[in-house]
Design a protein around this motif. Structure first.
Motif, PDB file in Angstrom:
ATOM      1  N   GLU A 289       0.798  -1.288   0.094  1.00 57.96           N
ATOM      2  CA  GLU A 289      -0.002   0.045  -0.128  1.00 57.96           C
ATOM      3  C   GLU A 289       0.989   1.091  -0.079  1.00 57.96           C
ATOM      4  O   GLU A 289       0.308   2.230  -0.590  1.00 57.96           O
ATOM      5  CB  GLU A 289      -0.709   0.068   1.519  1.00 57.96           C
ATOM      6  N   ALA A 290       1.945   1.087   0.775  1.00 57.23           N
ATOM      7  CA  ALA A 290       2.612   2.416   0.826  1.00 57.23           C
ATOM      8  C   ALA A 290       3.706   2.403  -0.309  1.00 57.23           C
ATOM      9  O   ALA A 290       4.704   3.368  -0.224  1.00 57.23           O
ATOM     10  CB  ALA A 290       3.456   2.305   2.177  1.00 57.23           C
ATOM     11  N   ASP A 291       3.853   1.384  -1.133  1.00 54.92           N
ATOM     12  CA  ASP A 291       4.804   1.348  -2.129  1.00 54.92           C
ATOM     13  C   ASP A 291       6.091   1.451  -1.844  1.00 54.92           C
ATOM     14  O   ASP A 291       7.000   2.009  -2.293  1.00 54.92           O
ATOM     15  CB  ASP A 291       4.357   2.798  -3.057  1.00 54.92           C
ATOM     16  N   SER A 292       6.223   0.755  -0.713  1.00 55.88           N
ATOM     17  CA  SER A 292       7.790   0.638   0.081  1.00 55.88           C
ATOM     18  C   SER A 292       8.542  -0.383  -0.825  1.00 55.88           C
ATOM     19  O   SER A 292       8.103  -1.057  -1.580  1.00 55.88           O
ATOM     20  CB  SER A 292       7.810   0.357   1.499  1.00 55.88           C
ATOM     21  N   ASN A 293       9.667  -0.496  -0.226  1.00 57.79           N
ATOM     22  CA  ASN A 293      10.637  -1.309  -1.253  1.00 57.79           C
ATOM     23  C   ASN A 293      11.363  -2.249   0.057  1.00 57.79           C
ATOM     24  O   ASN A 293      11.706  -1.988   0.858  1.00 57.79           O
ATOM     25  CB  ASN A 293      11.624  -0.388  -1.826  1.00 57.79           C
ATOM     26  N   ILE A 294      11.765  -3.544  -0.700  1.00 56.74           N
ATOM     27  CA  ILE A 294      12.488  -4.258   0.272  1.00 56.74           C
ATOM     28  C   ILE A 294      13.841  -4.631  -0.409  1.00 56.74           C
ATOM     29  O   ILE A 294      14.041  -4.994  -1.645  1.00 56.74           O
ATOM     30  CB  ILE A 294      11.733  -5.836   0.314  1.00 56.74           C
ATOM     31  N   ALA A 295      14.930  -4.742   0.386  1.00 53.63           N
ATOM     32  CA  ALA A 295      16.265  -5.328  -0.053  1.00 53.63           C
ATOM     33  C   ALA A 295      16.479  -6.475   0.461  1.00 53.63           C
ATOM     34  O   ALA A 295      16.763  -7.004   1.546  1.00 53.63           O
ATOM     35  CB  ALA A 295      17.232  -3.968   0.655  1.00 53.63           C
ATOM     36  N   PHE A 296      16.525  -7.549  -0.748  1.00 53.81           N
ATOM     37  CA  PHE A 296      16.749  -8.915  -0.458  1.00 53.81           C
ATOM     38  C   PHE A 296      18.116  -9.064  -0.322  1.00 53.81           C
ATOM     39  O   PHE A 296      18.950  -8.762  -1.331  1.00 53.81           O
ATOM     40  CB  PHE A 296      16.099  -9.520  -1.510  1.00 53.81           C
ATOM     41  N   CYS A 297      18.628  -9.676   0.790  1.00 53.49           N
ATOM     42  CA  CYS A 297      20.303  -9.628   0.964  1.00 53.49           C
ATOM     43  C   CYS A 297      20.503 -11.089   1.195  1.00 53.49           C
ATOM     44  O   CYS A 297      20.894 -11.877   2.343  1.00 53.49           O
ATOM     45  CB  CYS A 297      20.600  -8.976   2.178  1.00 53.49           C
ATOM     46  N   PRO A 298      20.734 -11.966   0.044  1.00 51.92           N
ATOM     47  CA  PRO A 298      20.864 -13.396   0.260  1.00 51.92           C
ATOM     48  C   PRO A 298      22.185 -13.786   1.112  1.00 51.92           C
ATOM     49  O   PRO A 298      21.873 -14.995   1.674  1.00 51.92           O
ATOM     50  CB  PRO A 298      20.769 -13.937  -1.236  1.00 51.92           C
ATOM     51  N   THR A 299      23.403 -13.500   0.572  1.00 49.77           N
ATOM     52  CA  THR A 299      24.500 -14.113   1.103  1.00 49.77           C
ATOM     53  C   THR A 299      24.507 -13.827   2.464  1.00 49.77           C
ATOM     54  O   THR A 299      25.074 -14.556   3.363  1.00 49.77           O
ATOM     55  CB  THR A 299      25.604 -13.539   0.394  1.00 49.77           C
ATOM     56  N   SER A 300      24.045 -12.448   2.923  1.00 52.56           N
ATOM     57  CA  SER A 300      23.970 -12.256   4.337  1.00 52.56           C
ATOM     58  C   SER A 300      22.995 -13.066   5.267  1.00 52.56           C
ATOM     59  O   SER A 300      23.371 -13.564   6.130  1.00 52.56           O
ATOM     60  CB  SER A 300      23.558 -10.663   4.380  1.00 52.56           C
ATOM     61  N   ASN A 301      21.737 -13.303   4.480  1.00 46.18           N
ATOM     62  CA  ASN A 301      20.732 -14.054   5.010  1.00 46.18           C
ATOM     63  C   ASN A 301      21.345 -15.552   5.499  1.00 46.18           C
ATOM     64  O   ASN A 301      20.892 -16.168   6.506  1.00 46.18           O
ATOM     65  CB  ASN A 301      19.496 -14.245   4.323  1.00 46.18           C
ATOM     66  N   LEU A 302      21.885 -15.996   4.633  1.00 48.00           N
ATOM     67  CA  LEU A 302      22.478 -17.385   4.900  1.00 48.00           C
ATOM     68  C   LEU A 302      23.717 -17.405   5.692  1.00 48.00           C
ATOM     69  O   LEU A 302      23.836 -18.269   6.690  1.00 48.00           O
ATOM     70  CB  LEU A 302      23.048 -18.093   3.338  1.00 48.00           C
ATOM     71  N   PHE A 303      24.627 -16.377   5.470  1.00 49.98           N
ATOM     72  CA  PHE A 303      25.882 -16.407   6.422  1.00 49.98           C
ATOM     73  C   PHE A 303      25.446 -16.131   7.991  1.00 49.98           C
ATOM     74  O   PHE A 303      26.153 -16.731   8.898  1.00 49.98           O
ATOM     75  CB  PHE A 303      26.645 -15.051   5.838  1.00 49.98           C
ATOM     76  N   LEU A 304      24.772 -15.193   8.194  1.00 46.99           N
ATOM     77  CA  LEU A 304      24.082 -15.000   9.514  1.00 46.99           C
ATOM     78  C   LEU A 304      23.128 -16.012  10.108  1.00 46.99           C
ATOM     79  O   LEU A 304      22.728 -15.878  11.269  1.00 46.99           O
ATOM     80  CB  LEU A 304      23.819 -13.684   9.571  1.00 46.99           C
ATOM     81  N   GLY A 305      22.788 -16.817   8.931  1.00 43.90           N
ATOM     82  CA  GLY A 305      21.733 -17.712   9.459  1.00 43.90           C
ATOM     83  C   GLY A 305      20.417 -17.278   9.830  1.00 43.90           C
ATOM     84  O   GLY A 305      19.500 -17.570  10.602  1.00 43.90           O
ATOM     85  N   SER A 306      20.100 -16.167   8.937  1.00 41.34           N
ATOM     86  CA  SER A 306      18.661 -15.285   9.397  1.00 41.34           C
ATOM     87  C   SER A 306      17.422 -15.998   8.830  1.00 41.34           C
ATOM     88  O   SER A 306      16.513 -16.194   9.620  1.00 41.34           O
ATOM     89  CB  SER A 306      18.856 -13.922   8.544  1.00 41.34           C
ATOM     90  N   GLY A 307      17.817 -16.531   7.582  1.00 41.41           N
ATOM     91  CA  GLY A 307      16.333 -17.381   7.275  1.00 41.41           C
ATOM     92  C   GLY A 307      16.308 -17.118   5.676  1.00 41.41           C
ATOM     93  O   GLY A 307      16.972 -16.525   5.053  1.00 41.41           O
ATOM     94  N   LEU A 308      15.179 -17.551   5.008  1.00 36.20           N
ATOM     95  CA  LEU A 308      14.743 -17.728   3.745  1.00 36.20           C
ATOM     96  C   LEU A 308      13.913 -16.532   3.254  1.00 36.20           C
ATOM     97  O   LEU A 308      12.654 -16.360   3.723  1.00 36.20           O
ATOM     98  CB  LEU A 308      14.245 -18.989   3.047  1.00 36.20           C
TER      99      LEU A 308
END
Ligand code: GUN
Ligand code: ZN
Length: 445
Positions: A289-308
């Protein structure tokens, strides 16, 4: 149009590939534009024309042409979430987010209080971006205003499109990294007035994340955003479960993590939220709704064990949210958009989804530009855009040569296959040259 003779005009010949629409929503092959033997005319850093060599060359009989036979030319890559002070802690072992921040990140950011040190790191960081073909980045700095000056001064020298801002942090970090609501407001305001719109540079109000800001600080960030609606808002959102739980304790009156930011007017069309892994349907809906934006950070999400990260939820018809790619160095493990796309592909695979090569390169170019509301200036090769380009060698290593030499035909399907192999096998060695606003940075590899 043939420009005035004292303006620098140049021509680049090669195979050009860019996007004219979003392959997540349109038939993929209709979203890509491929010119096998193309000529691009650049004047004063702006793309004048791009067409086949045969059609365009006769219009410019005198022009000297730089040719890249066998190379593939794409729009410069766009990294929408990366921390320059963390360049030196890339690949630091063994911790998940909150411990990793305390053990490695905060002490390192403290070193950038020294402006000359910050300049040294900023310069190294920007060279890494160029080595990897990245010409635009949304960058996190530190709490110290001088670390923002250092980055912008170095970016200005290189005429790069850099968006950045002072980090806001007034709690839950070591004393030497803390500001106050008032100083963070005043310092950010001065920096906006100094840097926003200076050449290609733009400003982002940057509360680190909800854990390190009080309500007073987030409130003043919102006031600043209202006073300067044209600047960006950049922060982290829902990266790890432990973080989400702590945010719920710190802000008991908020419905969810996004609502913490929303209450202060920080969820806007120029807001970029890094990670966004543990979002409810409601949060996705609100971002849409707000027309906001997401930064998808795959190498970080895997390295820090964040999730998918669930890109299919952001790219759904009902709740579309604009997505770009972030390397998130130093939680991320590479400045390379190939490696970032590579891990993004695997994250999709683990969820039974496919991230095609075209989708992956869309995210790294036009998708990133749209996430930054900069698609009128960068992201593809339309006439009038800034000439930021990356020249790729799809056969740069022996293995890539073996893999990609199978493709004798230059059909788009084969080029897409070459790009996929580059995603999986490539790194900065495949980047032969990077152009920033029409100026060539030749690379050693
Ligand atoms: N959340 C808050 N700060 C940071 C940071 O520096 N890196 C990452 N990956 N997440 C964060
Ligand atoms: Zn980050």
């Amino acid at each position: 149009m043939i420009p005035n003779s004292n303006i620098k005009i140049s021509a680049i010949r090669g195979s050009f590939l860019d996007f004219i629409a979003d392959p997540f929503f349109y038939p993929e092959l209709e979203t890509v534009r491929y010119i096998d033997d193309g000529l691009m005319i650049v004047s004063a850093g702006i793309i004048q024309e791009l067409d086949t060599y045969d059609r365009l060359k006769p219009k410019y009989p005198e022009i000297s042409v730089t040719s890249y036979p066998g190379m593939l030319i794409l729009p410069g890559f766009v990294d929408i979430h990366v921390h320059y002070p963390q360049t030196e802690i890339i690949g630091s072992y063994g911790k998940q987010l909150l411990e990793w921040l305390n053990k490695y990140t905060f002490p390192t950011e403290g070193k950038l209080k020294d402006k000359s040190y910050a300049k040294k790191i900023a310069s190294f960081f920007l060279e890494q971006l160029l080595e990897n073909g990245t010409t635009t980045a949304l960058v996190l700095t530190t709490v110290y205003p001088q670390s923002v000056d250092a980055l912008f001064e170095e970016a200005k020298k290189r005429n790069m499109r850099i968006i950045a801002g002072k980090m806001l942090m007034d709690r839950n970090a070591p004393d030497y990294l803390l500001d106050t609501p008032e100083t963070s407001y005043e310092d950010s305001k001065k920096l906006i007035q100094k840097w926003h719109g200076q050449g290609r540079l733009l400003y982002a109000i940057t509360p680190r994340f909800a854990i390190t800001s009080t309500s007073e600080q987030l409130h003043l960030a919102g006031v600043l955003k209202q006073e300067f609606p044209d600047v960006y808002l950049h922060t982290h959102l829902s990266e790890q479960q432990q973080e989400v739980e702590l945010v719920a304790q710190l802000f008991p009156n908020s419905k969810d993590y996004l609502d913490v930011y929303d209450k202060f007017g920080l969820v806007t069309n120029k807001s970029i939220f890094a990670h966004s892994i543990y979002l409810s349907d409601y949060e996705f809906k609100r971002l849409s709704e707000a027309d906001s934006n997401i930064a998808f950070c795959p190498t970080s999400n895997l390295f820090l064990g964040s999730g998918l990260f669930q890109i299919h939820r952001a790219k759904s018809e009902q709740n579309q949210v604009q997505v770009g790619l972030g390397t998130d160095v130093g939680g991320g493990t590479s400045f390379s958009m190939f490696k970032t796309d590579n891990e993004a592909y695997k994250i999709a695979q683990l969820q039974g989804q496919n991230l095609s090569s075209l989708k992956a390169f869309y995210l790294a170019t036009l998708g990133g530009a749209k996430s930054l509301n900069l698609d009128d200036k960068i992201g593809n090769f339309n006439a009038g855009k800034e000439a930021d380009l990356v020249v790729l060698n799809p056969r740069v290593t022996p293995l890539l040569k073996l893999r990609n030499e199978r493709n004798k035909s230059h059909s788009v399907i084969n080029i897409v296959d070459e790009l996929f192999a580059l995603t999986i096998l490539g790194d900065e060695r495949a980047v032969k040259a990077t152009y920033v606003a029409g100026n060539l940075t030749l690379l050693a590899h």
